[in-house]
Design a protein around this motif. Sequence first.
Motif, PDB file in Angstrom:
ATOM      1  N   LYS A 299      15.178  -9.311 -25.987  1.00  0.00           N
ATOM      2  CA  LYS A 299      16.437 -10.049 -26.033  1.00  0.00           C
ATOM      3  C   LYS A 299      16.717 -10.588 -27.429  1.00  0.00           C
TER       4      LYS A 299
ATOM      5  N   ASP B 216       5.937  -2.201 -22.898  1.00  0.00           N
ATOM      6  CA  ASP B 216       4.938  -2.352 -21.838  1.00  0.00           C
ATOM      7  C   ASP B 216       4.748  -1.037 -21.086  1.00  0.00           C
TER       8      ASP B 216
ATOM      9  N   GLY C 284       8.415 -10.828 -23.185  1.00  0.00           N
ATOM     10  CA  GLY C 284       9.153 -11.502 -22.128  1.00  0.00           C
ATOM     11  C   GLY C 284       9.124 -10.681 -20.860  1.00  0.00           C
ATOM     12  N   PRO C 285      10.304 -10.267 -20.339  1.00  0.00           N
ATOM     13  CA  PRO C 285      10.315  -9.393 -19.164  1.00  0.00           C
ATOM     14  C   PRO C 285       9.697  -8.032 -19.488  1.00  0.00           C
ATOM     15  N   LEU C 286       9.291  -7.327 -18.433  1.00  0.00           N
ATOM     16  CA  LEU C 286       8.760  -5.975 -18.607  1.00  0.00           C
ATOM     17  C   LEU C 286       9.751  -5.126 -19.379  1.00  0.00           C
ATOM     18  N   GLY C 287       9.251  -4.406 -20.392  1.00  0.00           N
ATOM     19  CA  GLY C 287      10.134  -3.604 -21.214  1.00  0.00           C
ATOM     20  C   GLY C 287       9.559  -2.248 -21.553  1.00  0.00           C
TER      21      GLY C 287
ATOM     22  N   ALA D 188      18.126  -3.916 -20.605  1.00  0.00           N
ATOM     23  CA  ALA D 188      17.282  -4.995 -20.075  1.00  0.00           C
ATOM     24  C   ALA D 188      15.806  -4.743 -20.372  1.00  0.00           C
ATOM     25  N   LEU D 189      15.462  -3.516 -20.751  1.00  0.00           N
ATOM     26  CA  LEU D 189      14.065  -3.170 -21.046  1.00  0.00           C
ATOM     27  C   LEU D 189      13.752  -3.297 -22.528  1.00  0.00           C
TER      28      LEU D 189
ATOM     29  N   GLY E 112       1.561 -12.143 -18.574  1.00  0.00           N
ATOM     30  CA  GLY E 112       2.931 -11.739 -18.854  1.00  0.00           C
ATOM     31  C   GLY E 112       3.014 -10.412 -19.591  1.00  0.00           C
ATOM     32  N   TRP E 113       4.178 -10.207 -20.235  1.00  0.00           N
ATOM     33  CA  TRP E 113       4.445  -8.955 -20.907  1.00  0.00           C
ATOM     34  C   TRP E 113       4.632  -9.163 -22.398  1.00  0.00           C
TER      35      TRP E 113
END
Length: 211
Positions: free
Chosen positions: A83, A157, A151-154, A79-80, A147-148
């Motif tokens: 995608k 980051d 997308g989501p924090l990964g 998830a980090l 944001g990152w």
Amino acid sequence: MQLIGMLDSPYVRRVAVALIAAKSPFEHRPISLFRHIDEFAKINPLLKAPTLVTDDGTVLIDSTLILDYLLATYPAMTALTPKEPGERPRALRFAGLALAVMEKAVQRHYERALRPAEKLDQPWVDRIIGQLQSGLQALDRELPQTGWITGPLGLADIAVVCAFGFVAGTVGDVVDVARYANLAAFSARAEALPAFRAAPAEDGVTAPVGL
């Protein structure tokens, strides 16, 4: 699984924050490479932090290789990562910049902490500072203002924030971190998150097993 090393190392913190963010169980042992050298050497005679001891007793070194192992072993870690495959080069670009910043900041820190002033090679020190500043400038220029990175924090980051935190905490007197307002704001957003608060860049702190 045990993570060996102090959180004031950006490399150790990089792995710890990733594990916490992914809620992957681990034991953190804040053993110092300097104060606890004999204890560390029993685990890893190479005296490299971070060191990861896997559940089967294998001893791994290098934060990037450790994260590679974790990504292959713990599904939650994926998830980090980006995608979309097309986002991977962008994430790798930022991770590479962050690792370069870490390397140069660590070099400058140890030059000052361990080498007598009369034995400093000033051209070499100037080169390190120049490389460090170039890395910080690139991060400051290219990071998103909201944001990152993908997308989501990964992981990218996390690497950037751990790098900047180390720079500010150890060589902030020779590198004007105030010049990098976008990088500082990006890092501040991340540092407010639970995973970063749980693993602060402090000597001797023990990270929790997950959140």
